[in-house]
Design a protein around this motif. Structure first.
Motif, PDB file in Angstrom:
ATOM      1  N   LYS A   5       0.920  -1.106   0.014  1.00  7.59           N
ATOM      2  CA  LYS A   5      -0.142  -0.048   0.045  1.00  7.59           C
ATOM      3  C   LYS A   5       0.883   1.175   0.159  1.00  7.59           C
ATOM      4  O   LYS A   5       0.489   2.474  -0.662  1.00  7.59           O
ATOM      5  N   ILE A   6       1.898   1.185   0.797  1.00  9.16           N
ATOM      6  CA  ILE A   6       2.682   2.332   0.846  1.00  9.16           C
ATOM      7  C   ILE A   6       3.579   2.412  -0.581  1.00  9.16           C
ATOM      8  O   ILE A   6       3.675   3.733  -1.002  1.00  9.16           O
ATOM      9  N   GLN A   7       3.885   1.378  -1.439  1.00  6.50           N
ATOM     10  CA  GLN A   7       4.576   1.572  -2.533  1.00  6.50           C
ATOM     11  C   GLN A   7       3.786   2.178  -3.467  1.00  6.50           C
ATOM     12  O   GLN A   7       4.028   2.839  -4.521  1.00  6.50           O
ATOM     13  N   SER A   8       2.229   1.700  -3.318  1.00  8.62           N
ATOM     14  CA  SER A   8       1.566   2.521  -4.119  1.00  8.62           C
ATOM     15  C   SER A   8       1.167   3.842  -4.138  1.00  8.62           C
ATOM     16  O   SER A   8       0.523   4.533  -5.051  1.00  8.62           O
ATOM     17  N   LEU A   9       1.314   4.270  -2.838  1.00 10.38           N
ATOM     18  CA  LEU A   9       1.156   5.813  -2.676  1.00 10.38           C
ATOM     19  C   LEU A   9       2.230   6.555  -3.417  1.00 10.38           C
ATOM     20  O   LEU A   9       1.988   7.552  -3.930  1.00 10.38           O
TER      21      LEU A   9
ATOM     22  N   LEU B 234       2.296  15.609  -2.310  1.00 12.87           N
ATOM     23  CA  LEU B 234       2.662  15.233  -0.884  1.00 12.87           C
ATOM     24  C   LEU B 234       1.479  15.478  -0.100  1.00 12.87           C
ATOM     25  O   LEU B 234       1.270  14.573   0.934  1.00 12.87           O
ATOM     26  N   SER B 235       0.634  16.392  -0.166  1.00 10.65           N
ATOM     27  CA  SER B 235      -0.612  16.199   0.548  1.00 10.65           C
ATOM     28  C   SER B 235      -1.411  15.008   0.257  1.00 10.65           C
ATOM     29  O   SER B 235      -2.002  14.503   1.294  1.00 10.65           O
ATOM     30  N   SER B 236      -1.493  14.531  -0.923  1.00  7.25           N
ATOM     31  CA  SER B 236      -2.477  13.249  -1.023  1.00  7.25           C
ATOM     32  C   SER B 236      -1.744  11.952  -0.282  1.00  7.25           C
ATOM     33  O   SER B 236      -2.052  11.283   0.211  1.00  7.25           O
ATOM     34  N   VAL B 237      -0.568  11.945  -0.585  1.00  7.02           N
ATOM     35  CA  VAL B 237       0.358  10.981   0.062  1.00  7.02           C
ATOM     36  C   VAL B 237      -0.001  10.886   1.669  1.00  7.02           C
ATOM     37  O   VAL B 237      -0.042  10.207   2.230  1.00  7.02           O
ATOM     38  N   SER B 238       0.345  12.222   2.346  1.00  3.86           N
ATOM     39  CA  SER B 238       0.164  12.443   3.704  1.00  3.86           C
ATOM     40  C   SER B 238      -1.142  12.013   4.213  1.00  3.86           C
ATOM     41  O   SER B 238      -1.325  11.213   5.191  1.00  3.86           O
ATOM     42  N   THR B 239      -2.158  12.240   3.442  1.00  6.16           N
ATOM     43  CA  THR B 239      -3.739  11.959   3.772  1.00  6.16           C
ATOM     44  C   THR B 239      -3.634  10.595   3.743  1.00  6.16           C
ATOM     45  O   THR B 239      -4.191   9.848   4.556  1.00  6.16           O
ATOM     46  N   SER B 240      -3.437   9.902   2.628  1.00 10.62           N
ATOM     47  CA  SER B 240      -3.467   8.292   2.594  1.00 10.62           C
ATOM     48  C   SER B 240      -2.533   7.695   3.485  1.00 10.62           C
ATOM     49  O   SER B 240      -3.055   6.584   4.160  1.00 10.62           O
ATOM     50  N   ILE B 241      -1.542   8.106   3.896  1.00  9.16           N
ATOM     51  CA  ILE B 241      -0.777   7.626   5.135  1.00  9.16           C
ATOM     52  C   ILE B 241      -1.499   7.360   6.285  1.00  9.16           C
ATOM     53  O   ILE B 241      -1.348   6.562   7.132  1.00  9.16           O
TER      54      ILE B 241
ATOM     55  N   THR C 271      -4.577   7.741   6.707  1.00  5.58           N
ATOM     56  CA  THR C 271      -5.763   6.797   6.716  1.00  5.58           C
ATOM     57  C   THR C 271      -5.035   5.314   6.840  1.00  5.58           C
ATOM     58  O   THR C 271      -5.829   4.545   7.569  1.00  5.58           O
ATOM     59  N   LEU C 272      -4.062   5.085   6.246  1.00  4.41           N
ATOM     60  CA  LEU C 272      -3.583   3.864   6.558  1.00  4.41           C
ATOM     61  C   LEU C 272      -3.070   3.538   7.882  1.00  4.41           C
ATOM     62  O   LEU C 272      -3.333   2.343   8.495  1.00  4.41           O
ATOM     63  N   ARG C 273      -2.623   4.670   8.501  1.00  2.10           N
ATOM     64  CA  ARG C 273      -2.226   4.253   9.928  1.00  2.10           C
ATOM     65  C   ARG C 273      -3.574   4.196  10.857  1.00  2.10           C
ATOM     66  O   ARG C 273      -3.382   3.547  11.794  1.00  2.10           O
ATOM     67  N   GLN C 274      -4.516   4.896  10.758  1.00  2.00           N
ATOM     68  CA  GLN C 274      -5.751   4.790  11.352  1.00  2.00           C
ATOM     69  C   GLN C 274      -6.383   3.363  11.245  1.00  2.00           C
ATOM     70  O   GLN C 274      -6.905   2.749  11.845  1.00  2.00           O
ATOM     71  N   ASN C 275      -6.324   2.798   9.871  1.00  2.00           N
ATOM     72  CA  ASN C 275      -6.785   1.669   9.652  1.00  2.00           C
ATOM     73  C   ASN C 275      -5.949   0.374  10.399  1.00  2.00           C
ATOM     74  O   ASN C 275      -6.585  -0.544  10.976  1.00  2.00           O
ATOM     75  N   SER C 276      -4.812   0.535  10.534  1.00  2.00           N
ATOM     76  CA  SER C 276      -3.753  -0.090  11.200  1.00  2.00           C
ATOM     77  C   SER C 276      -4.087  -0.218  12.644  1.00  2.00           C
ATOM     78  O   SER C 276      -4.187  -1.349  13.150  1.00  2.00           O
ATOM     79  N   ASP C 277      -4.186   1.197  13.275  1.00  2.00           N
ATOM     80  CA  ASP C 277      -4.612   1.133  14.495  1.00  2.00           C
ATOM     81  C   ASP C 277      -5.732   0.308  14.817  1.00  2.00           C
ATOM     82  O   ASP C 277      -6.065  -0.333  15.932  1.00  2.00           O
ATOM     83  N   ALA C 278      -6.903   0.366  14.110  1.00  2.00           N
ATOM     84  CA  ALA C 278      -8.158  -0.346  14.309  1.00  2.00           C
ATOM     85  C   ALA C 278      -7.951  -1.671  14.088  1.00  2.00           C
ATOM     86  O   ALA C 278      -8.601  -2.478  14.867  1.00  2.00           O
ATOM     87  N   SER C 279      -7.127  -2.190  13.267  1.00  2.00           N
ATOM     88  CA  SER C 279      -6.933  -3.688  12.921  1.00  2.00           C
ATOM     89  C   SER C 279      -6.205  -4.106  14.200  1.00  2.00           C
ATOM     90  O   SER C 279      -6.613  -5.216  14.594  1.00  2.00           O
ATOM     91  N   ILE C 280      -5.355  -3.261  14.819  1.00  2.00           N
ATOM     92  CA  ILE C 280      -4.724  -3.847  16.129  1.00  2.00           C
ATOM     93  C   ILE C 280      -5.639  -3.798  17.165  1.00  2.00           C
ATOM     94  O   ILE C 280      -5.473  -4.900  17.837  1.00  2.00           O
ATOM     95  N   SER C 281      -6.385  -2.868  17.311  1.00  2.00           N
ATOM     96  CA  SER C 281      -7.420  -2.893  18.416  1.00  2.00           C
ATOM     97  C   SER C 281      -8.142  -3.960  18.263  1.00  2.00           C
ATOM     98  O   SER C 281      -8.739  -4.813  19.364  1.00  2.00           O
ATOM     99  N   ASP C 282      -8.801  -4.414  17.091  1.00  2.00           N
ATOM    100  CA  ASP C 282      -9.406  -5.440  16.934  1.00  2.00           C
ATOM    101  C   ASP C 282      -8.926  -6.588  17.035  1.00  2.00           C
ATOM    102  O   ASP C 282      -9.608  -7.610  17.803  1.00  2.00           O
ATOM    103  N   ALA C 283      -7.503  -7.046  16.939  1.00  3.00           N
ATOM    104  CA  ALA C 283      -6.656  -8.168  17.154  1.00  3.00           C
ATOM    105  C   ALA C 283      -6.672  -8.337  18.528  1.00  3.00           C
ATOM    106  O   ALA C 283      -6.647  -9.351  19.111  1.00  3.00           O
ATOM    107  N   ILE C 284      -6.603  -7.079  19.355  1.00  2.00           N
ATOM    108  CA  ILE C 284      -6.441  -7.197  20.768  1.00  2.00           C
ATOM    109  C   ILE C 284      -7.384  -7.649  21.430  1.00  2.00           C
ATOM    110  O   ILE C 284      -7.493  -8.709  22.466  1.00  2.00           O
TER     111      ILE C 284
END
Length: 231
Positions: free
Chosen positions: A88-92, A140-147, A149-162
């Motif tokens: 996902k990061i590479q695609s950004l 840069l703005s688009s990449v920053s926003t996407s990153i 969002t990716l971080r928020q999704n990762s945090d949500a996934s970690i919370s669900d996993a816990i």
């Protein structure tokens, strides 16, 4: 009379084995269910035979294979998640030859600046620098926003996993108590162990764990830092 009792005990033991086979067939498609087998032993009363009795069923499993499976689940899921995030990061940022990639956009801006340095009085060159800079800022703005969002999704996934891990730990703890009680009372534990293995497998899909078992049949789960998960 003794012969009759011996015959009855043999029939009772055979029926228990048949019932166990039927149970195994009925649950063959159940996730996590393992095949069970039941042995019999002779009953000796004094110096005389007292028939036979069926022993508690036990699972036909390879503990070493189960351990390897848990390890593979942990490793596969870890690298799978890691690869997903990297992809996902590479695609950004885009591939090197993609004209819309961040690298190519910055390169175009650099070329525009270099061109302006040699044609300082050119209105067209100045406009191209400004236009290229706008494109860089937008990217840069688009990449920053996407990153973000990716971080928020990762945090949500970690919370669900816990949450999932905590739920499965509670299941394991409850099954530990039932298994220890059944072992103490000479009752079957195979199906309970199957359920516990399923819970442990789910935990292993989220994190690397080590499993140890005590004499009561209860297990302990530890992290790679030797922190016990079962309290």
């Amino acid at each position: 009379m003794g012969s009759l009792q011996n015959a009855i005990s043999g029939i009772t033991a055979a029926k228990a084995q048949i019932d166990l086979k039927a149970h195994c067939v009925a649950n063959a498609d159940t996730v996590g269910f393992t095949n069970k087998t039941m042995q019999t032993e002779a009953v000796i009363l004094g110096n005389l035979g007292g028939g036979v009795r069926a022993l508690s069923p036990h699972r036909m499993v390879d503990e070493a294979l189960i351990k390897d499976e848990r390890t593979q689940i942990s490793v596969t899921n870890f690298y799978g998640q890691e690869n997903t995030i990297y992809t996902k990061i590479q695609s950004l940022f885009g591939s090197p030859r993609d004209e819309n990639s961040l690298g190519e956009i910055i390169k175009k801006f650099s070329n525009a600046c270099s061109n302006l340095a040699t044609t300082a009085n050119s209105t067209l060159s100045r406009k191209e620098v400004i236009r290229s800079l706008d494109v860089v800022n937008q990217k840069l703005s688009s990449v920053s926003t996407s990153i973000q969002t990716l971080r928020q999704n990762s945090d949500a996934s970690i919370s669900d996993a816990i949450q999932d891990i905590n739920t499965q730990i509670q299941i394991v703890a409850g099954l530990n108590a039932q298994i220890a009680t059944n072992n103490y009372g000479g009752q079957p534990t195979g199906d309970l162990e199957d359920q516990r293995d399923t819970a442990v497998r789910i935990i292993a899909s989220h994190m690397d764990i080590q499993v140890s078992q005590d004499s009561s049949g209860a297990i302990d789960l530890q992290t790679s830092q030797n922190i016990s998960l079962i309290l």
